[in-house]
Design a protein around this motif. Structure first.
Motif, PDB file in Angstrom:
ATOM      1  N   THR A   1     -20.784  25.008   0.198  1.00 15.69           N
ATOM      2  CA  THR A   1     -20.841  26.014   1.256  1.00 15.69           C
ATOM      3  C   THR A   1     -21.164  25.350   2.592  1.00 15.69           C
ATOM      4  O   THR A   1     -22.150  24.618   2.706  1.00 15.69           O
ATOM      5  CB  THR A   1     -21.919  27.060   0.942  1.00 15.69           C
ATOM      6  OG1 THR A   1     -21.594  27.705  -0.289  1.00 15.69           O
ATOM      7  CG2 THR A   1     -22.005  28.094   2.055  1.00 15.69           C
ATOM      8  N   PRO A   2     -20.390  25.593   3.643  1.00 17.14           N
ATOM      9  CA  PRO A   2     -20.710  25.015   4.958  1.00 17.14           C
ATOM     10  C   PRO A   2     -22.012  25.593   5.501  1.00 17.14           C
ATOM     11  O   PRO A   2     -22.210  26.818   5.483  1.00 17.14           O
ATOM     12  CB  PRO A   2     -19.524  25.434   5.835  1.00 17.14           C
ATOM     13  CG  PRO A   2     -18.428  25.780   4.866  1.00 17.14           C
ATOM     14  CD  PRO A   2     -19.119  26.328   3.660  1.00 17.14           C
ATOM     15  N   MET A   3     -22.896  24.737   5.969  1.00 12.32           N
ATOM     16  CA  MET A   3     -24.141  25.210   6.575  1.00 12.32           C
ATOM     17  C   MET A   3     -24.702  24.171   7.527  1.00 12.32           C
ATOM     18  O   MET A   3     -24.471  22.974   7.370  1.00 12.32           O
ATOM     19  CB  MET A   3     -25.166  25.580   5.506  1.00 12.32           C
ATOM     20  CG  MET A   3     -25.701  24.448   4.677  1.00 12.32           C
ATOM     21  SD  MET A   3     -26.957  25.019   3.480  1.00 12.32           S
ATOM     22  CE  MET A   3     -25.937  25.926   2.317  1.00 12.32           C
ATOM     23  N   VAL A   4     -25.424  24.656   8.519  1.00 14.36           N
ATOM     24  CA  VAL A   4     -26.171  23.807   9.443  1.00 14.36           C
ATOM     25  C   VAL A   4     -27.642  24.034   9.148  1.00 14.36           C
ATOM     26  O   VAL A   4     -28.138  25.155   9.266  1.00 14.36           O
ATOM     27  CB  VAL A   4     -25.865  24.155  10.912  1.00 14.36           C
ATOM     28  CG1 VAL A   4     -26.708  23.300  11.848  1.00 14.36           C
ATOM     29  CG2 VAL A   4     -24.384  23.971  11.209  1.00 14.36           C
ATOM     30  N   MET A   5     -28.341  22.976   8.751  1.00 19.00           N
ATOM     31  CA  MET A   5     -29.739  23.087   8.351  1.00 19.00           C
ATOM     32  C   MET A   5     -30.613  22.239   9.286  1.00 19.00           C
ATOM     33  O   MET A   5     -30.359  21.046   9.453  1.00 19.00           O
ATOM     34  CB  MET A   5     -29.903  22.600   6.907  1.00 19.00           C
ATOM     35  CG  MET A   5     -31.338  22.564   6.418  1.00 19.00           C
ATOM     36  SD  MET A   5     -31.988  24.205   6.145  1.00 19.00           S
ATOM     37  CE  MET A   5     -30.969  24.711   4.776  1.00 19.00           C
ATOM     38  N   ALA A   6     -31.625  22.868   9.889  1.00 15.90           N
ATOM     39  CA  ALA A   6     -32.583  22.171  10.752  1.00 15.90           C
ATOM     40  C   ALA A   6     -31.892  21.203  11.707  1.00 15.90           C
ATOM     41  O   ALA A   6     -32.162  19.996  11.703  1.00 15.90           O
ATOM     42  CB  ALA A   6     -33.607  21.428   9.890  1.00 15.90           C
ATOM     43  N   PRO A   7     -30.989  21.678  12.552  1.00 17.86           N
ATOM     44  CA  PRO A   7     -30.256  20.779  13.447  1.00 17.86           C
ATOM     45  C   PRO A   7     -31.166  20.129  14.486  1.00 17.86           C
ATOM     46  O   PRO A   7     -32.189  20.696  14.879  1.00 17.86           O
ATOM     47  CB  PRO A   7     -29.252  21.716  14.115  1.00 17.86           C
ATOM     48  CG  PRO A   7     -29.918  23.048  14.090  1.00 17.86           C
ATOM     49  CD  PRO A   7     -30.665  23.094  12.792  1.00 17.86           C
TER      50      PRO A   7
END
Length: 711
Positions: A439-445
């Motif tokens: 799953t595409p996700m942005v975590m703690a950028p």
């Protein structure tokens, strides 16, 4: 002559008999449901200054019982439509549009899914659903004069669960596909996603709804005071089956949550608890595949892998209310191994979609409500029951994330899934969904913020913190479209290295159009339109040339620019090419000239919030962060907004991890009760861009409670 008289009398009697039959057959042909097992529910409802219900129960099931009762007090009419929808009787209540939804219920076999899987649900989930159903039944029993359809009550947990199964695929566009197939129209097949275009019934909302939302999360590293902030800015219809209903819940079993829900749903669908929160924005991956079947001469069989298989057929009778009568409408439903089948003038087409034939979303949302940290929340997401929607997450540890959630079909290479697929080979039929880990996700950028405004997930966190599109297979069908709201959000967030609460509010309420967005090109092209010698179009172009690119209500061109952005968004949001619209310029100019006597009336004079006797000016417009997306054109030419910024919540966790929040809605807690003081009491605040407090902590509510009672 006597025989003529007898024939006339006979015909009259026949007409009377037929009329009576059409008036009474529907409830007689309907079966009553079995009520949930009897139980004493221990629940207290507390109302604050704005009539928002705070529901306290000994158990989670007690709370669900109170949710149903409180919501019934405020909007029993819409709740009944939600229940009629799950029974296949919405057409008997609302007419032809409701019958379309009943058709979808039968076509997708939503009730069959529930019948098969309901008893396998965890006991606490079934208790929650039954508690909610019992709350509806209690209100109906106490207010029989409000019941709109005979034998609609009692309801049970299976009815509530069926609503989830039916609604879910409509939020990523199944309705537009079914509608095109049944109407023999061109299929809306865009590789970047299909536009939802539901009829005005409860699965997904009114026609032309441009399902949208804005969402922002800011980490302590990006905030001026070290707080973590989450902004939920859903764009839903302001009335009807998918209009938000605000509530706060607390049980003795550890459930404590503030947020909003839809009619027919036994818990909040977004908001926050003590330690974490989330909001959603609609995403539009390609999650639907269409197959053309090869039928034999009889039309009873289809070919698959060199063998003939029987095409399943099932006869149903739809109900369609016309005046005082309910007409029976026969329909034949078809199904193949691919999924539901629609037969039209072009052939037989099977449809396969994400989340087909499952009801895991019922448990998933409940577990999300009760998660206490990221690990528990992610475990709930791994249930994989919600077929599509972005989740924007924040918690008391400072963690933020943007998850492009979708039950992506695990497609095999070798086919163009953006077009109609061959139905005669099983190689084109995906057997499962892609696993969660993909799953595409942005975590703690590193940027310290995430946003989404119904655009590609590859623009979510600013330069240097974005996902790489090359890391994701094109077979996932991830959208690449970018809204003006998405472009503007990234511009504003990336330009502010330390974002205060006030600055975040200003970003959310921004009314500008970015010259770098699709809308920038749209307006540039409008100015190139040949006026064809039309003085009114020439004057409209001259006025637009002086526009300041902002719908703040201060400029003379704001009103005509609002009308013109609506013209452009009709095609852009549907991923269609926008042509130079002389007709759009002409229509917009004529409307303003006819109703206001000028092309440059103040925006607030044209764009209005109207509910009962309340009539207030608005700013903003389509596809800007202060979203006023759709409106009804009233007889006086005013644009009465019905869809756009709806439930809005600002939640934050301070340095110590304590949560607080504020919220607002366009109307009030009781949008279908004109006699209620909460019919439109939030409207003045909404127009002024002000928020009201959410009394999440019981100690705060004690000093702001106006009424407490047991159902």
């Amino acid at each position: 002559m006597k025989w003529l008289r007898r024939v006339g009398i006979g015909l009259v009697l026949l007409v009377v008999v037929v009329a009576i039959s059409l008036a009474v057959w529907e409830p007689l042909a309907s079966q009553s449901a079995e009520a949930p097992p009897p139980r004493d529910y221990d629940v207290v409802i507390v109302r604050d200054d704005f009539g928002v219900p705070y529901i306290y129960g000994a158990t989670d099931a007690d709370v669900a019982h109170g949710i149903a009762y409180a919501h019934s007090e405020d909007d029993f009419a819409t709740l009944q439509e939600a229940i009629a929808m799950t029974r296949g009787r919405l057409g008997a209540m609302t007419g032809a549009d409701g019958a379309k939804t009943d058709y979808a219920l039968h076509l997708l076999r939503a009730r069959d899914t529930v019948a098969r899987d309901y008893d396998a649900q965890p006991a606490d989930v079934r208790a929650l659903l039954d508690g909610y159903a019992a709350g509806l039944n209690l209100y109906a029993a106490r207010h029989p004069g409000d019941v709109r359809l005979a034998k609609l009550f009692p309801v049970n947990g299976r009815d509530v669960a069926a609503g989830f199964v039916l609604r879910s695929p409509f939020f990523f566009g199944l309705d537009s596909v079914l509608g095109a197939l049944t109407a023999n129209e061109a299929l809306p097949l865009e590789a970047s996603g299909r536009l939802p275009n539901a009829p005005n019934v409860t699965p997904a909302g009114p026609s032309e709804i441009e399902k949208g939302s804005n969402a922002f999360a800011v980490a302590p590293s990006r905030s001026t005071d070290g707080a973590t902030r989450l902004v939920s800015n859903s764009h839903q219809p302001w009335r009807g089956g998918v209009a938000w209903y605000e509530l706060v819940v607390k049980s003795g079993e550890g459930w404590h949550f503030a947020g909003a829900t839809f009619p027919g749903v036994p818990y909040p669908l977004l908001g926050h608890n003590r330690t974490l929160g989330w909001t959603n924005t609609v995403n539009r991956p390609d999650l639907i595949d269409i197959y053309k079947l090869e039928l034999d001469e009889s039309g009873d069989r289809y070919r698959l892998d060199g063998q003939w298989r029987t095409l399943e057929k099932h006869r149903v009778w739809l109900r369609a209310k016309v005046g005082p009568f309910v007409l029976p409408v026969p329909q034949t439903l078809y199904r193949s191994v691919h999924g539901p089948v629609i037969v039209n003038d072009q052939g037989a087409f099977a449809v396969r979609y994400a989340g087909i034939d499952q009801m895991r979303m019922v448990e998933q949302y409940y577990r999300l409500n009760k998660a206490r940290d990221w690990a528990e929340w992610e475990a709930a997401m791994r249930i994989r029951g919600v077929p599509a929607t972005n989740f924007i997450y924040a918690d008391d540890s400072g963690r933020i994330a943007m998850i492009y959630n979708a039950m992506f079909p695990d497609r095999r290479p070798g086919f163009d899934y953006s077009k109609v697929l061959p139905g005669n080979t099983s190689r084109a039929i995906w057997p499962r969904e892609v696993p969660w880990k993909r799953t595409p996700m942005v975590m703690a950028p590193a940027s310290g913020f995430v946003i989404n405004a119904n655009h590609t997930p590859f623009w979510a966190a600013g330069p240097g913190s974005e996902m790489n599109p090359a890391d994701y297979s094109p077979l996932l069908g991830i959208e690449r479209n970018v809204t003006n709201r998405g472009t503007r959000s990234i511009e504003l967030m990336a330009a502010d290295s330390s974002i205060s609460r006030a600055e975040l509010e200003a970003i959310k309420y921004d009314t500008a159009v970015s010259r770098q967005s699709w809308a920038g090109g749209w307006f540039d092209n409008l100015l190139k339109v040949d006026d064809q010698g039309d003085d009114q179009v020439r004057a409209a172009k001259a006025l637009l040339a002086r526009w300041d690119w902002n719908y703040d209500g201060q400029g003379p061109a704001d009103a005509i620019a609002v009308l013109l952005l609506r013209e452009g968004n009709r095609c852009h949001y549907r991923n269609k090419e926008c042509v130079l619209p002389f007709d759009g310029l002409k229509r917009s100019a004529e409307h303003l000239a006819e109703h206001f006597g000028r092309l440059d009336p103040p925006l607030g004079e044209v764009l209005r919030l109207r509910q009962g006797d309340v009539d207030l000016p608005l700013d903003g417009g389509p596809d800007v962060l202060r979203a006023m997306a759709l409106w009804d054109v009233h007889d006086d030419g005013r644009l009465a907004v019905r869809h756009g910024d709806s439930y809005l919540m600002f939640a934050e966790w301070d340095r110590a991890g304590r949560v607080s929040s504020q919220s607002i809605q366009p109307f009030g807690a009781a949008t279908t009760r004109p006699a209620s003081p909460h019919y439109a009491d939030q409207a003045p605040l909404f127009v002024r861009k002000e928020l009201k407090p959410v009394h999440f902590w019981p100690s705060d509510l004690r000093t702001n409670a106006k009424r407490a009672y047991r159902p």
